[in-house]
Design a protein around this motif. Structure first.
Motif, mmCIF file in Angstrom:
data_model
loop_
_atom_site.group_PDB
_atom_site.id
_atom_site.type_symbol
_atom_site.label_atom_id
_atom_site.label_comp_id
_atom_site.label_asym_id
_atom_site.label_seq_id
_atom_site.Cartn_x
_atom_site.Cartn_y
_atom_site.Cartn_z
ATOM 1 N N PRO A 231 0.800 -1.234 0.000
ATOM 2 C CA PRO A 231 0.000 0.000 0.000
ATOM 3 C C PRO A 231 0.830 1.281 0.000
ATOM 4 O O PRO A 231 0.395 2.298 -0.552
ATOM 5 C CB PRO A 231 -0.835 -0.123 1.285
ATOM 6 C CG PRO A 231 -0.097 -1.087 2.146
ATOM 7 C CD PRO A 231 0.576 -2.037 1.216
ATOM 8 N N HIS A 232 2.027 1.256 0.587
ATOM 9 C CA HIS A 232 2.846 2.465 0.670
ATOM 10 C C HIS A 232 3.772 2.638 -0.532
ATOM 11 O O HIS A 232 4.232 3.750 -0.799
ATOM 12 C CB HIS A 232 3.673 2.454 1.960
ATOM 13 C CG HIS A 232 2.844 2.331 3.203
ATOM 14 N ND1 HIS A 232 1.734 3.113 3.437
ATOM 15 C CD2 HIS A 232 2.954 1.504 4.282
ATOM 16 C CE1 HIS A 232 1.195 2.792 4.604
ATOM 17 N NE2 HIS A 232 1.913 1.804 5.129
ATOM 18 N N VAL A 233 4.058 1.548 -1.220
ATOM 19 C CA VAL A 233 4.920 1.605 -2.413
ATOM 20 C C VAL A 233 4.260 0.778 -3.512
ATOM 21 O O VAL A 233 4.670 -0.345 -3.797
ATOM 22 C CB VAL A 233 6.345 1.092 -2.100
ATOM 23 C CG1 VAL A 233 7.178 2.140 -1.409
ATOM 24 C CG2 VAL A 233 6.289 -0.180 -1.253
ATOM 25 N N PRO A 234 3.222 1.307 -4.141
ATOM 26 C CA PRO A 234 2.456 0.524 -5.120
ATOM 27 C C PRO A 234 3.273 0.054 -6.310
ATOM 28 O O PRO A 234 2.856 -0.879 -7.002
ATOM 29 C CB PRO A 234 1.346 1.494 -5.550
ATOM 30 C CG PRO A 234 1.826 2.846 -5.161
ATOM 31 C CD PRO A 234 2.678 2.660 -3.959
ATOM 32 N N GLU A 235 4.433 0.675 -6.546
ATOM 33 C CA GLU A 235 5.256 0.207 -7.664
ATOM 34 C C GLU A 235 5.803 -1.197 -7.419
ATOM 35 O O GLU A 235 6.299 -1.847 -8.348
ATOM 36 C CB GLU A 235 6.413 1.181 -7.922
ATOM 37 C CG GLU A 235 7.351 1.389 -6.754
ATOM 38 C CD GLU A 235 6.923 2.539 -5.855
ATOM 39 O OE1 GLU A 235 7.782 3.072 -5.137
ATOM 40 O OE2 GLU A 235 5.723 2.902 -5.883
ATOM 41 N N PHE A 236 5.703 -1.683 -6.175
ATOM 42 C CA PHE A 236 6.141 -3.045 -5.865
ATOM 43 C C PHE A 236 4.994 -4.057 -5.974
ATOM 44 O O PHE A 236 5.217 -5.249 -5.773
ATOM 45 C CB PHE A 236 6.744 -3.106 -4.457
ATOM 46 C CG PHE A 236 8.165 -2.639 -4.380
ATOM 47 C CD1 PHE A 236 9.212 -3.546 -4.381
ATOM 48 C CD2 PHE A 236 8.464 -1.288 -4.327
ATOM 49 C CE1 PHE A 236 10.527 -3.119 -4.320
ATOM 50 C CE2 PHE A 236 9.774 -0.848 -4.260
ATOM 51 C CZ PHE A 236 10.814 -1.760 -4.262
ATOM 52 N N ASN A 237 3.790 -3.588 -6.253
ATOM 53 C CA ASN A 237 2.670 -4.517 -6.412
ATOM 54 C C ASN A 237 2.967 -5.489 -7.552
ATOM 55 O O ASN A 237 3.496 -5.097 -8.600
ATOM 56 C CB ASN A 237 1.375 -3.758 -6.709
ATOM 57 C CG ASN A 237 0.920 -2.917 -5.534
ATOM 58 O OD1 ASN A 237 1.446 -3.045 -4.424
ATOM 59 N ND2 ASN A 237 -0.050 -2.045 -5.769
ATOM 60 N N GLN A 238 2.593 -6.740 -7.368
ATOM 61 C CA GLN A 238 2.920 -7.750 -8.379
ATOM 62 C C GLN A 238 2.051 -8.986 -8.204
ATOM 63 O O GLN A 238 1.512 -9.249 -7.125
ATOM 64 C CB GLN A 238 4.399 -8.148 -8.277
ATOM 65 C CG GLN A 238 4.805 -8.608 -6.891
ATOM 66 C CD GLN A 238 6.304 -8.653 -6.693
ATOM 67 O OE1 GLN A 238 6.986 -9.482 -7.293
ATOM 68 N NE2 GLN A 238 6.818 -7.773 -5.841
ATOM 69 N N THR A 239 1.920 -9.725 -9.277
ATOM 70 C CA THR A 239 1.247 -11.027 -9.266
ATOM 71 C C THR A 239 2.286 -12.081 -9.614
ATOM 72 O O THR A 239 2.981 -11.964 -10.628
ATOM 73 C CB THR A 239 0.093 -11.060 -10.280
ATOM 74 O OG1 THR A 239 -0.864 -10.051 -9.939
ATOM 75 C CG2 THR A 239 -0.593 -12.418 -10.262
ATOM 76 N N ILE A 240 2.407 -13.085 -8.767
ATOM 77 C CA ILE A 240 3.443 -14.100 -8.956
ATOM 78 C C ILE A 240 2.802 -15.475 -9.065
ATOM 79 O O ILE A 240 1.734 -15.733 -8.499
ATOM 80 C CB ILE A 240 4.470 -14.086 -7.803
ATOM 81 C CG1 ILE A 240 3.772 -14.272 -6.453
ATOM 82 C CG2 ILE A 240 5.265 -12.792 -7.814
ATOM 83 C CD1 ILE A 240 4.731 -14.335 -5.270
ATOM 84 N N THR A 241 3.463 -16.352 -9.802
ATOM 85 C CA THR A 241 2.996 -17.727 -9.991
ATOM 86 C C THR A 241 4.080 -18.688 -9.528
ATOM 87 O O THR A 241 5.259 -18.505 -9.850
ATOM 88 C CB THR A 241 2.670 -17.999 -11.473
ATOM 89 O OG1 THR A 241 1.669 -17.073 -11.914
ATOM 90 C CG2 THR A 241 2.152 -19.421 -11.658
#
Length: 232
Positions: free
Chosen positions: A63-73
């Motif tokens: 939430p504080h660094v949205p550039e780290f949001n990701q979807t992983i498999t």
């Protein structure tokens, strides 16, 4: 005056004795043991959580660094590739264990990282029943299910089953496999279901053949016929 003082002394002594007697009756409460089969107990055979497997898909939100949001498999080899971190192995881990692993991985980059993990896609929980049951196979695990209930789902024992030596295989990691022998025959005879463990996803139940079934192929058919019907 002396009589009053003596009476007061006797009364005080009686109150002291009464107080001691009352205190002696206030025994400490006895802690209750968890009930057999209670999934909240610390028994590793009943306190299972879902463990990650290949093809599982997870969504990470910072939430504080949205550039780290990701979807992983989860890849076939059990690893995931994390942004700015690289590859880490996650297969066999529960979500709380994964939370800690990701925290440790991102701590050098993000001071006290705050993030959430959502399991978006996952393999449906299953169990396998093999050996001497009427319908062996792979079954979907829906809710709490015990060993005897799983055997019933698989159609019950065949006439060649060894009820006293049912084997439960449970894999914790690729390197750790636990095996437990369960005497279902004794459980039924004594009406004691303490060993009727609750299944966890991926468990395998194996019902071996009894001794007669194993040696029957080596007994000549005419001889076996004599034993079965000696007056024929």
């Amino acid at each position: 005056m002396k009589r009053r003082l003596k009476a007061l002394t006797i009364l005080t002594g009686m109150l002291v004795l009464l107080g001691v007697g009352t205190a002696a009756q206030q025994l400490p409460a006895i802690p209750q043991s968890p009930l057999p089969g209670d999934a909240s107990a610390t028994d590793p055979w009943t306190s299972g959580r879902y463990r990650l497997t290949p093809s599982d898909v997870l969504e990470l939100t910072f939430p504080h660094v949205p550039e780290f949001n990701q979807t992983i498999t989860v890849q076939p080899d059990g690893y995931v590739t994390l942004q700015n971190v690289g590859d880490i192995r996650v297969q066999g881990r529960t979500l709380p264990q994964l939370q800690q692993a990701l925290y440790d991985a991102y701590e050098p980059i993000l001071r006290q990282p705050v993030f959430t993990i959502v399991l978006k896609e996952f393999d449906k929980p299953f169990f396998i029943v093999a050996g001497e049951v009427r319908t062996p196979g792979k079954y979907e695990l829906r809710g709490a299910l015990t060993v005897t209930q799983a055997l019933a789902v698989a159609g019950g024992f065949t006439g060649q089953a060894k009820h006293s030596q049912v084997i439960l295989f449970r894999r914790f990691t690729d390197e750790m496999l636990e095996v437990k022998e369960i005497n279902v025959k004794a459980m039924y005879a004594h009406r004691d279901l303490q060993e009727d463990h609750i299944l966890r996803p991926g468990d395998t139940i194996l019902v071996p053949k009894n001794l007669l079934s194993r040696i029957a192929p080596f007994i000549p058919t005419p001889g076996l016929g004599l034993y079965l019907n000696p007056f024929n």
